[in-house]
Design a protein around this motif. Structure first.
Motif, PDB file in Angstrom:
ATOM      1  N   THR A 156       0.844  -1.212   0.000  1.00 31.64           N
ATOM      2  CA  THR A 156       0.000   0.000   0.000  1.00 31.64           C
ATOM      3  C   THR A 156       0.867   1.246   0.000  1.00 31.64           C
ATOM      4  O   THR A 156       0.619   2.205  -0.729  1.00 31.64           O
ATOM      5  CB  THR A 156      -0.913   0.015   1.253  1.00 31.64           C
ATOM      6  OG1 THR A 156      -1.534  -1.253   1.376  1.00 31.64           O
ATOM      7  CG2 THR A 156      -1.952   1.115   1.147  1.00 31.64           C
ATOM      8  N   LEU A 157       1.915   1.208   0.821  1.00 31.27           N
ATOM      9  CA  LEU A 157       2.826   2.352   0.924  1.00 31.27           C
ATOM     10  C   LEU A 157       3.488   2.640  -0.410  1.00 31.27           C
ATOM     11  O   LEU A 157       3.458   3.770  -0.905  1.00 31.27           O
ATOM     12  CB  LEU A 157       3.898   2.042   1.988  1.00 31.27           C
ATOM     13  CG  LEU A 157       4.930   3.146   2.231  1.00 31.27           C
ATOM     14  CD1 LEU A 157       4.319   4.303   3.019  1.00 31.27           C
ATOM     15  CD2 LEU A 157       6.129   2.604   3.003  1.00 31.27           C
ATOM     16  N   SER A 212       1.021   3.939  -3.052  1.00 32.62           N
ATOM     17  CA  SER A 212       0.563   5.320  -2.858  1.00 32.62           C
ATOM     18  C   SER A 212       1.684   6.309  -3.159  1.00 32.62           C
ATOM     19  O   SER A 212       1.446   7.384  -3.696  1.00 32.62           O
ATOM     20  CB  SER A 212       0.010   5.514  -1.452  1.00 32.62           C
ATOM     21  OG  SER A 212       0.953   5.085  -0.505  1.00 32.62           O
ATOM     22  N   ILE A 213       2.940   5.919  -2.843  1.00 32.40           N
ATOM     23  CA  ILE A 213       4.084   6.776  -3.195  1.00 32.40           C
ATOM     24  C   ILE A 213       4.139   6.935  -4.714  1.00 32.40           C
ATOM     25  O   ILE A 213       4.311   8.031  -5.241  1.00 32.40           O
ATOM     26  CB  ILE A 213       5.415   6.189  -2.658  1.00 32.40           C
ATOM     27  CG1 ILE A 213       5.505   6.403  -1.145  1.00 32.40           C
ATOM     28  CG2 ILE A 213       6.617   6.830  -3.353  1.00 32.40           C
ATOM     29  CD1 ILE A 213       6.723   5.788  -0.493  1.00 32.40           C
ATOM     30  N   VAL A 259       1.221   9.276  -5.993  1.00 25.87           N
ATOM     31  CA  VAL A 259       1.422  10.696  -5.702  1.00 25.87           C
ATOM     32  C   VAL A 259       2.610  11.242  -6.484  1.00 25.87           C
ATOM     33  O   VAL A 259       2.570  12.356  -7.001  1.00 25.87           O
ATOM     34  CB  VAL A 259       1.590  10.933  -4.180  1.00 25.87           C
ATOM     35  CG1 VAL A 259       1.790  12.404  -3.904  1.00 25.87           C
ATOM     36  CG2 VAL A 259       0.356  10.435  -3.451  1.00 25.87           C
ATOM     37  N   CYS A 273       2.980  14.462  -9.307  1.00 27.49           N
ATOM     38  CA  CYS A 273       3.885  15.608  -9.142  1.00 27.49           C
ATOM     39  C   CYS A 273       4.749  15.835 -10.375  1.00 27.49           C
ATOM     40  O   CYS A 273       5.043  16.956 -10.742  1.00 27.49           O
ATOM     41  CB  CYS A 273       4.789  15.395  -7.928  1.00 27.49           C
ATOM     42  SG  CYS A 273       3.857  15.488  -6.394  1.00 27.49           S
ATOM     43  N   THR A 298      -1.720   4.122   6.881  1.00 28.55           N
ATOM     44  CA  THR A 298      -0.456   4.070   6.147  1.00 28.55           C
ATOM     45  C   THR A 298      -0.573   4.836   4.833  1.00 28.55           C
ATOM     46  O   THR A 298       0.316   5.595   4.457  1.00 28.55           O
ATOM     47  CB  THR A 298      -0.089   2.597   5.835  1.00 28.55           C
ATOM     48  OG1 THR A 298      -0.235   1.845   7.017  1.00 28.55           O
ATOM     49  CG2 THR A 298       1.324   2.502   5.306  1.00 28.55           C
ATOM     50  N   LEU A 299      -1.706   4.625   4.145  1.00 23.64           N
ATOM     51  CA  LEU A 299      -1.935   5.287   2.861  1.00 23.64           C
ATOM     52  C   LEU A 299      -1.918   6.807   3.031  1.00 23.64           C
ATOM     53  O   LEU A 299      -1.190   7.517   2.327  1.00 23.64           O
ATOM     54  CB  LEU A 299      -3.283   4.820   2.296  1.00 23.64           C
ATOM     55  CG  LEU A 299      -3.691   5.431   0.954  1.00 23.64           C
ATOM     56  CD1 LEU A 299      -2.887   4.809  -0.174  1.00 23.64           C
ATOM     57  CD2 LEU A 299      -5.178   5.244   0.689  1.00 23.64           C
ATOM     58  N   SER A 318       1.552   8.156   3.952  1.00 22.49           N
ATOM     59  CA  SER A 318       2.535   8.171   2.862  1.00 22.49           C
ATOM     60  C   SER A 318       2.199   9.234   1.826  1.00 22.49           C
ATOM     61  O   SER A 318       3.079   9.873   1.266  1.00 22.49           O
ATOM     62  CB  SER A 318       2.646   6.785   2.219  1.00 22.49           C
ATOM     63  OG  SER A 318       1.374   6.338   1.836  1.00 22.49           O
ATOM     64  N   ILE A 319       0.882   9.452   1.595  1.00 22.35           N
ATOM     65  CA  ILE A 319       0.484  10.533   0.678  1.00 22.35           C
ATOM     66  C   ILE A 319       0.975  11.866   1.234  1.00 22.35           C
ATOM     67  O   ILE A 319       1.528  12.691   0.521  1.00 22.35           O
ATOM     68  CB  ILE A 319      -1.055  10.557   0.479  1.00 22.35           C
ATOM     69  CG1 ILE A 319      -1.478   9.397  -0.433  1.00 22.35           C
ATOM     70  CG2 ILE A 319      -1.506  11.890  -0.127  1.00 22.35           C
ATOM     71  CD1 ILE A 319      -2.976   9.257  -0.626  1.00 22.35           C
ATOM     72  N   VAL A 349       4.887  12.168   0.807  1.00 18.93           N
ATOM     73  CA  VAL A 349       5.322  12.418  -0.574  1.00 18.93           C
ATOM     74  C   VAL A 349       4.858  13.787  -1.038  1.00 18.93           C
ATOM     75  O   VAL A 349       5.588  14.516  -1.709  1.00 18.93           O
ATOM     76  CB  VAL A 349       4.830  11.298  -1.526  1.00 18.93           C
ATOM     77  CG1 VAL A 349       5.269  11.579  -2.941  1.00 18.93           C
ATOM     78  CG2 VAL A 349       5.371   9.958  -1.069  1.00 18.93           C
ATOM     79  N   SER A 350       3.611  14.166  -0.676  1.00 11.87           N
ATOM     80  CA  SER A 350       3.095  15.484  -1.065  1.00 11.87           C
ATOM     81  C   SER A 350       3.986  16.593  -0.538  1.00 11.87           C
ATOM     82  O   SER A 350       4.285  17.548  -1.231  1.00 11.87           O
ATOM     83  CB  SER A 350       1.682  15.694  -0.539  1.00 11.87           C
ATOM     84  OG  SER A 350       0.823  14.761  -1.110  1.00 11.87           O
ATOM     85  N   CYS A 390       6.950  17.108  -2.634  1.00  8.92           N
ATOM     86  CA  CYS A 390       6.694  17.692  -3.953  1.00  8.92           C
ATOM     87  C   CYS A 390       6.471  19.196  -3.866  1.00  8.92           C
ATOM     88  O   CYS A 390       6.877  19.947  -4.725  1.00  8.92           O
ATOM     89  CB  CYS A 390       5.471  17.044  -4.603  1.00  8.92           C
ATOM     90  SG  CYS A 390       5.779  15.333  -5.041  1.00  8.92           S
TER      91      CYS A 390
END
Lengths: 153, 153
Positions: free
Chosen positions: A6-7, A10-11, A14, A18, B6-7, B10-11, B14-15, B18
């Motif tokens: 999942t990690l 999702s990385i 996203v 970007c 977790t989702l 991690s979003i 990463v966000s 960016c």
């Protein structure tokens, strides 16, 4: 394990949001794209937005020019020279008798007065430039089109 | 439930990688930042990189100017006028007797000849501009500093 998947997933999602392709990026440029050029001094689609014109405030032309992939000027010259500021994409610049230069964002070209040259986008990328032109010694003189052979050489 | 946390986490991570703050973005500008200006025509720290100069190719000065938050020019005027192209950050521009304008990336200012004015960064952001100046009618004339009261008004 599921959590790691999942990690990573999702990385990936996203990250892909970007990063944009060169094509997309060049379409969201700093200055207005302006209208499509309808004269025959260019090959392919080109857009022009004048940012400053020869008026009472300044005798110098400042234009934002956007070339689609493959688009370019005809060969031409400026009696007062020109400075080209590359703000996005990948393009080409060539003076007569010289090898073609590859241009990237942040590059600056000083085109001497009365030197025959052309510029435009590379085959696979938009190209966006600000052109600063001193027109007091005369306007641009347009010459022959850049042939496919010259362009790809 | 754990997977959703977790989702989201991690979003978020990463966000945040960016998106950069205005401060950081302005430091990775298109054109070279150049050297720190050491004369007293500015308040605060300012960097200048000439991109084109008054030389044989063109009679017009093109400079990339970076202002740290709060930094600004003194009041000044250009006998031949100036065009300001905003490439990053948030800044101010004011002509004598007129309200202060807030400038953003993509804005273009046409500063008329001989009009007293100043420009610079806002309180909380770097400000990056390309200045196109016709110096043939004479060089910039520097005047008094912009006071704190004038700056914040």
């Amino acid at each position: 394990m599921k959590q790691i998947v999942t990690l990573l997933l999702s990385i990936l999602i996203v990250s892909s949001c970007c990063s944009k392709s060169t094509l997309e990026r060049a379409r969201t440029n700093i200055f207005p794209k302006g209208g499509k050029v309808t004269n025959n001094n260019f090959t392919g689609n080109v857009w022009l937005q004048m940012l400053g014109q020869e008026e009472q405030t300044l005798n110098t032309g400042v234009g934002n020019v956007t070339f689609e992939p493959g688009a370019r000027t005809k060969w031409h010259l400026h009696p007062g020279g020109q400075i080209i500021l590359v703000t996005d994409g990948i393009g080409y610049y060539q003076e007569k008798g010289q090898p073609k230069k590859i241009l990237h964002k942040g590059d600056v070209i000083k085109c001497p007065a009365n030197v025959e040259h052309w510029h435009g986008a590379s085959e696979n990328s938009y190209f966006v430039q600000i052109a600063v032109t001193d027109n007091k010694k005369g306007s641009v003189e347009w010459l022959q089109p850049v042939t496919e052979e010259e362009y790809h050489k």
